[in-house]
Motif scaffolding. Structure first.
Motif, PDB file in Angstrom:
ATOM      1  N   GLU A 273     -10.651  33.859  -0.534  1.00 16.48           N
ATOM      2  CA  GLU A 273     -10.828  33.169  -1.816  1.00 16.48           C
ATOM      3  C   GLU A 273      -9.663  32.222  -2.112  1.00 16.48           C
ATOM      4  O   GLU A 273      -9.834  31.228  -2.829  1.00 16.48           O
ATOM      5  CB  GLU A 273     -11.013  34.157  -2.970  1.00 16.48           C
ATOM      6  N   TYR A 274      -8.486  32.517  -1.553  1.00 15.47           N
ATOM      7  CA  TYR A 274      -7.298  31.687  -1.817  1.00 15.47           C
ATOM      8  C   TYR A 274      -7.366  30.335  -1.116  1.00 15.47           C
ATOM      9  O   TYR A 274      -6.603  29.426  -1.453  1.00 15.47           O
ATOM     10  CB  TYR A 274      -6.034  32.436  -1.402  1.00 15.47           C
ATOM     11  N   ILE A 275      -8.268  30.207  -0.138  1.00 12.73           N
ATOM     12  CA  ILE A 275      -8.461  28.913   0.533  1.00 12.73           C
ATOM     13  C   ILE A 275      -9.881  28.403   0.314  1.00 12.73           C
ATOM     14  O   ILE A 275     -10.364  27.545   1.036  1.00 12.73           O
ATOM     15  CB  ILE A 275      -8.132  29.008   2.033  1.00 12.73           C
ATOM     16  N   ASN A 276     -10.567  28.982  -0.692  1.00 13.13           N
ATOM     17  CA  ASN A 276     -11.908  28.555  -1.095  1.00 13.13           C
ATOM     18  C   ASN A 276     -12.941  28.650   0.034  1.00 13.13           C
ATOM     19  O   ASN A 276     -13.875  27.862   0.094  1.00 13.13           O
ATOM     20  CB  ASN A 276     -11.861  27.142  -1.685  1.00 13.13           C
ATOM     21  N   LYS A 277     -12.745  29.657   0.887  1.00 12.93           N
ATOM     22  CA  LYS A 277     -13.759  29.955   1.898  1.00 12.93           C
ATOM     23  C   LYS A 277     -14.684  31.071   1.416  1.00 12.93           C
ATOM     24  O   LYS A 277     -15.686  31.377   2.047  1.00 12.93           O
ATOM     25  CB  LYS A 277     -13.100  30.356   3.223  1.00 12.93           C
ATOM     26  N   LYS A 278     -14.325  31.673   0.309  1.00 12.97           N
ATOM     27  CA  LYS A 278     -15.169  32.671  -0.347  1.00 12.97           C
ATOM     28  C   LYS A 278     -15.076  32.421  -1.838  1.00 12.97           C
ATOM     29  O   LYS A 278     -13.975  32.357  -2.386  1.00 12.97           O
ATOM     30  CB  LYS A 278     -14.710  34.088   0.000  1.00 12.97           C
ATOM     31  N   GLU A 279     -16.210  32.264  -2.500  1.00 17.12           N
ATOM     32  CA  GLU A 279     -16.185  31.990  -3.940  1.00 17.12           C
ATOM     33  C   GLU A 279     -16.321  33.284  -4.716  1.00 17.12           C
ATOM     34  O   GLU A 279     -17.256  34.050  -4.527  1.00 17.12           O
ATOM     35  CB  GLU A 279     -17.309  31.031  -4.332  1.00 17.12           C
ATOM     36  N   ARG A 280     -15.352  33.500  -5.614  1.00 20.92           N
ATOM     37  CA  ARG A 280     -15.401  34.681  -6.473  1.00 20.92           C
ATOM     38  C   ARG A 280     -15.476  34.293  -7.952  1.00 20.92           C
ATOM     39  O   ARG A 280     -16.253  34.853  -8.707  1.00 20.92           O
ATOM     40  CB  ARG A 280     -14.166  35.560  -6.228  1.00 20.92           C
ATOM     41  N   PHE A 281     -14.644  33.337  -8.354  1.00 22.68           N
ATOM     42  CA  PHE A 281     -14.588  32.928  -9.766  1.00 22.68           C
ATOM     43  C   PHE A 281     -14.563  31.403  -9.838  1.00 22.68           C
ATOM     44  O   PHE A 281     -13.660  30.814 -10.428  1.00 22.68           O
ATOM     45  CB  PHE A 281     -13.362  33.530 -10.450  1.00 22.68           C
ATOM     46  N   PRO A 399      -7.208  29.732 -16.776  1.00 25.55           N
ATOM     47  CA  PRO A 399      -8.531  29.746 -16.137  1.00 25.55           C
ATOM     48  C   PRO A 399      -9.642  29.643 -17.179  1.00 25.55           C
ATOM     49  O   PRO A 399      -9.493  30.134 -18.297  1.00 25.55           O
ATOM     50  CB  PRO A 399      -8.592  31.102 -15.442  1.00 25.55           C
ATOM     51  N   HIS A 400     -10.747  29.021 -16.799  1.00 25.90           N
ATOM     52  CA  HIS A 400     -11.951  29.051 -17.624  1.00 25.90           C
ATOM     53  C   HIS A 400     -12.870  30.184 -17.173  1.00 25.90           C
ATOM     54  O   HIS A 400     -13.612  30.750 -17.972  1.00 25.90           O
ATOM     55  CB  HIS A 400     -12.688  27.716 -17.541  1.00 25.90           C
ATOM     56  N   ILE A 401     -12.802  30.487 -15.863  1.00 21.87           N
ATOM     57  CA  ILE A 401     -13.547  31.635 -15.328  1.00 21.87           C
ATOM     58  C   ILE A 401     -12.503  32.683 -14.939  1.00 21.87           C
ATOM     59  O   ILE A 401     -11.845  32.560 -13.905  1.00 21.87           O
ATOM     60  CB  ILE A 401     -14.400  31.240 -14.105  1.00 21.87           C
ATOM     61  N   PRO A 402     -12.307  33.718 -15.743  1.00 24.82           N
ATOM     62  CA  PRO A 402     -11.244  34.695 -15.471  1.00 24.82           C
ATOM     63  C   PRO A 402     -11.635  35.674 -14.374  1.00 24.82           C
ATOM     64  O   PRO A 402     -12.819  35.936 -14.143  1.00 24.82           O
ATOM     65  CB  PRO A 402     -11.083  35.407 -16.808  1.00 24.82           C
ATOM     66  N   ASP A 403     -10.616  36.235 -13.716  1.00 24.41           N
ATOM     67  CA  ASP A 403     -10.891  37.281 -12.723  1.00 24.41           C
ATOM     68  C   ASP A 403     -10.875  38.666 -13.359  1.00 24.41           C
ATOM     69  O   ASP A 403     -11.472  39.596 -12.832  1.00 24.41           O
ATOM     70  CB  ASP A 403      -9.893  37.205 -11.565  1.00 24.41           C
ATOM     71  N   LYS A 404     -10.193  38.798 -14.504  1.00 23.48           N
ATOM     72  CA  LYS A 404     -10.125  40.085 -15.210  1.00 23.48           C
ATOM     73  C   LYS A 404     -10.464  39.824 -16.676  1.00 23.48           C
ATOM     74  O   LYS A 404      -9.699  39.171 -17.385  1.00 23.48           O
ATOM     75  CB  LYS A 404      -8.731  40.698 -15.094  1.00 23.48           C
ATOM     76  N   ILE A 425      -3.354  24.027 -25.222  1.00 21.87           N
ATOM     77  CA  ILE A 425      -3.919  24.948 -24.225  1.00 21.87           C
ATOM     78  C   ILE A 425      -5.195  24.334 -23.654  1.00 21.87           C
ATOM     79  O   ILE A 425      -6.054  23.863 -24.396  1.00 21.87           O
ATOM     80  CB  ILE A 425      -4.217  26.327 -24.842  1.00 21.87           C
ATOM     81  N   TYR A 426      -5.287  24.342 -22.331  1.00 19.68           N
ATOM     82  CA  TYR A 426      -6.467  23.823 -21.628  1.00 19.68           C
ATOM     83  C   TYR A 426      -6.977  24.905 -20.682  1.00 19.68           C
ATOM     84  O   TYR A 426      -6.196  25.724 -20.182  1.00 19.68           O
ATOM     85  CB  TYR A 426      -6.118  22.571 -20.821  1.00 19.68           C
ATOM     86  N   GLU A 427      -8.282  24.875 -20.453  1.00 11.36           N
ATOM     87  CA  GLU A 427      -8.875  25.788 -19.476  1.00 11.36           C
ATOM     88  C   GLU A 427      -9.474  25.000 -18.321  1.00 11.36           C
ATOM     89  O   GLU A 427     -10.131  23.979 -18.530  1.00 11.36           O
ATOM     90  CB  GLU A 427      -9.930  26.687 -20.130  1.00 11.36           C
ATOM     91  N   TYR A 428      -9.243  25.495 -17.115  1.00 13.45           N
ATOM     92  CA  TYR A 428      -9.670  24.837 -15.875  1.00 13.45           C
ATOM     93  C   TYR A 428     -11.166  25.098 -15.658  1.00 13.45           C
ATOM     94  O   TYR A 428     -11.561  26.178 -15.213  1.00 13.45           O
ATOM     95  CB  TYR A 428      -8.833  25.384 -14.724  1.00 13.45           C
ATOM     96  N   THR A 429     -11.989  24.127 -16.005  1.00 14.86           N
ATOM     97  CA  THR A 429     -13.443  24.352 -16.024  1.00 14.86           C
ATOM     98  C   THR A 429     -14.070  24.630 -14.651  1.00 14.86           C
ATOM     99  O   THR A 429     -15.064  25.357 -14.590  1.00 14.86           O
ATOM    100  CB  THR A 429     -14.167  23.158 -16.681  1.00 14.86           C
ATOM    101  N   PRO A 430     -13.531  24.088 -13.531  1.00 17.25           N
ATOM    102  CA  PRO A 430     -14.175  24.409 -12.249  1.00 17.25           C
ATOM    103  C   PRO A 430     -14.057  25.878 -11.852  1.00 17.25           C
ATOM    104  O   PRO A 430     -14.781  26.329 -10.967  1.00 17.25           O
ATOM    105  CB  PRO A 430     -13.431  23.516 -11.235  1.00 17.25           C
ATOM    106  N   GLY A 431     -13.130  26.630 -12.451  1.00 18.69           N
ATOM    107  CA  GLY A 431     -13.026  28.026 -12.034  1.00 18.69           C
ATOM    108  C   GLY A 431     -11.754  28.710 -12.470  1.00 18.69           C
ATOM    109  O   GLY A 431     -11.394  28.705 -13.648  1.00 18.69           O
ATOM    110  N   PHE A 432     -11.035  29.255 -11.481  1.00 14.99           N
ATOM    111  CA  PHE A 432      -9.910  30.158 -11.742  1.00 14.99           C
ATOM    112  C   PHE A 432      -8.581  29.518 -11.340  1.00 14.99           C
ATOM    113  O   PHE A 432      -8.437  28.996 -10.231  1.00 14.99           O
ATOM    114  CB  PHE A 432     -10.108  31.456 -10.960  1.00 14.99           C
TER     115      PHE A 432
END
Length: 516
Positions: A273-281, A399-404, A425-432
């Motif tokens: 997920e850290y290299i965007n080869k697996k999508e989680r959030f 993040p806009h899509i939180p992991d927790k 404060i801004y939230e990153y809309t594409p994900g985490f």
């Protein structure tokens, strides 16, 4: 059939048994508490006196006020159990023994982390106030400021990964790697292949990862698997079925050192997920830096210090320093200063928080922050608000899509207070957002592993690289602005429209914030 096998793995897995044993121990403590209640007439006076003594100790202790409050509340509500549980966790000899060992190792590596006086004079000549931070880090963190170091910034884990592979393949003498999360997949499998090949070539390879990985990501015996492939491997603080405050102190650092002259750090762990080869959030936004040159010595000593906690043989630290004949790659930009540093939860010195507070306190034009979590103590909350109130542009990207979910709900309880003070404060809309960064005034930046939450600032082993007057600072700020273009602003009105139930849940979680 596949679902059944997965269910059986969960039921009979190590994590299930670990949780079961912890619950049994907690149950024994509760049973002891109930037994005491039966004899409350006889022990009431003694328990009240003990609770009062413990409360006086907690209140007068040199500790963060929010952490104190997290203990004061349960002791006042359930005095006997709260007091006994506090004493049970605080009086364990294991934590003191480990801290003593770490302090001993710190003394051993200290001769290899001596501040170059000429570099310090150059540093102070540019800014006397920056010299104050360097003196503090020299004295209490034992980390020098360096010149003769090039820095390359990676705006995504996707960018860092191929460069790390390339540098690992060049290793001739040794490779040290220390990570919080390791999960088998494209990223780790390809790195492991290189490490195994390098070990066969005679390169000394040491790999250390946090013991939490054994709960779900890796088999408990995984170090033996790597040792069979020629890689020296160990878990830091293996998770055991025993209630212990030390198991709360995880190794959250990300360090890779190659031949003493090349080092990596940042937020990127070794999982897909850290290299965007697996999508989680959604899209995973993370950052890292590669250092080459003198400053890598600090990362080398950080690694060896924690590696040595369970080692009995004396280490020959000198053979892992930057080679004397090493020259920076042609065209490498080594302007400015670099200060790698680590933070330990056991030494009573909150180095990670102090660096962030120093940046906030000295900012003139702006402080730009990326963090996945926002769980603040009073000191940091006040510093953020004060920076904005005195006219410093203070922006936080979350993040806009939180992991927790619990961490996100808790973070939102700070939003309105910060916004009213002028913090944006801004939230990153594409994900985490997983990046941990501070940038200020086009002069200084921090890229590392340290989140804006209690766990990073008080409970975990962490590390980062502080850059000052380095041209890479401008690159980091350019990435911040590019990321800002993919974010949506949070407003006071939007905070007030947020679900009342979620707002209440977040506020209730504030009671447990120091544990998160």
């Amino acid at each position: 059939m596949k679902k059944l096998r997965g269910l059986l793995r969960i039921i009979f897995g190590r994590t299930t048994f670990l949780v079961l044993f912890l619950l049994i121990q907690f149950g024994v403590l509760m049973a002891g508490f109930n037994w005491l209640r039966e004899y409350m007439i006889y022990v009431y006076g003694g328990s009240s006196l003990l609770s009062a003594v413990v409360l006086i100790y907690i209140i007068s202790n040199d500790e963060n006020s929010s952490i104190k409050l997290s203990w004061v509340v349960p002791i006042l509500i359930i005095p006997v159990f709260g007091t006994l549980f506090y004493l049970f966790l605080k009086l364990q000899p294991g934590v003191k023994l480990i801290n003593r060992r770490i302090q001993y190792l710190a003394k051993e590596v200290e001769p290899f982390l001596i501040q170059d006086p000429e570099v310090m004079e150059d540093y102070k000549s540019i800014s006397s106030s920056e010299g104050n931070l360097a003196r503090y880090m020299n004295r209490y963190g034992k980390f020098p400021v360096y010149k003769n170091t090039s820095v390359e910034y990676f705006p995504l884990g996707d960018d860092m990964y191929p460069k790390m592979l390339e540098e690992l393949k060049k290793a001739e003498k040794f490779i040290f790697m220390e990570y919080f999360i390791v999960e088998r997949g494209l990223m780790w499998n390809s790195i492991l292949e290189v490490l195994e090949q390098k070990a066969k070539e005679g390169v000394e390879v040491r790999f250390m990862y946090d013991g939490m990985c054994s709960l779900a990501l890796l088999p408990y015996s995984y170090p033996k698997t790597l040792r069979a492939r020629g890689i020296k491997c160990k878990m830091f603080s293996p998770v055991k079925p025993a209630l212990s405050s030390y198991q709360n102190n995880r190794d959250h650092r990300k360090i890779c050192v190659i031949d003493g002259h090349t080092g990596f750090t940042g937020g990127v762990n070794l999982a897909d997920e850290y290299i965007n080869k697996k999508e989680r959030f959604g899209h995973w936004k993370d950052t890292a830096v590669m250092l080459k040159g003198d400053a890598v010595a600090s990362f080398t000593m950080m690694f060896l210090q924690l590696w040595g906690v369970t080692e009995m043989e004396k280490e020959d630290y000198g053979r892992f320093l930057v080679p004397k004949d090493y020259r920076l790659p042609e065209g490498a930009d080594s302007t400015g200063f670099v200060m790698p540093y680590a933070d330990s939860p056991l030494d009573g010195e909150n180095v990670g928080e102090q660096v962030y507070l120093d940046i906030l306190g000295h900012a003139k034009r702006y402080v730009h922050i990326m963090t996945p979590y926002l769980i603040l103590d009073d000191v940091t909350l006040t510093a953020l608000k004060y920076a904005a109130k005195r006219g410093v542009e203070t922006i936080i990207i979350m993040p806009h899509i939180p992991d927790k979910l619990y961490a996100y709900l808790l973070a939102r309880t700070y939003y309105e207070e910060l916004l009213r003070a002028g913090v944006k404060i801004y939230e990153y809309t594409p994900g985490f957002i997983h990046a941990k960064m501070f940038i200020s005034d086009d002069e200084k930046a921090v890229v590392g592993t340290i989140n804006l939450d209690y766990r990073s600032l008080y409970l975990h082993f962490e590390c980062a690289a502080y850059l000052y007057k380095n041209t890479t600072v401008l690159t980091v700020e350019e990435d911040f602005q590019a990321t800002l273009g993919m974010c949506q602003p949070v407003t006071v009105e939007e905070c007030r429209r947020y679900s009342p139930l979620k707002r209440f849940a977040g506020k209730a979680l504030r009671l447990f914030a120091p544990l998160m």
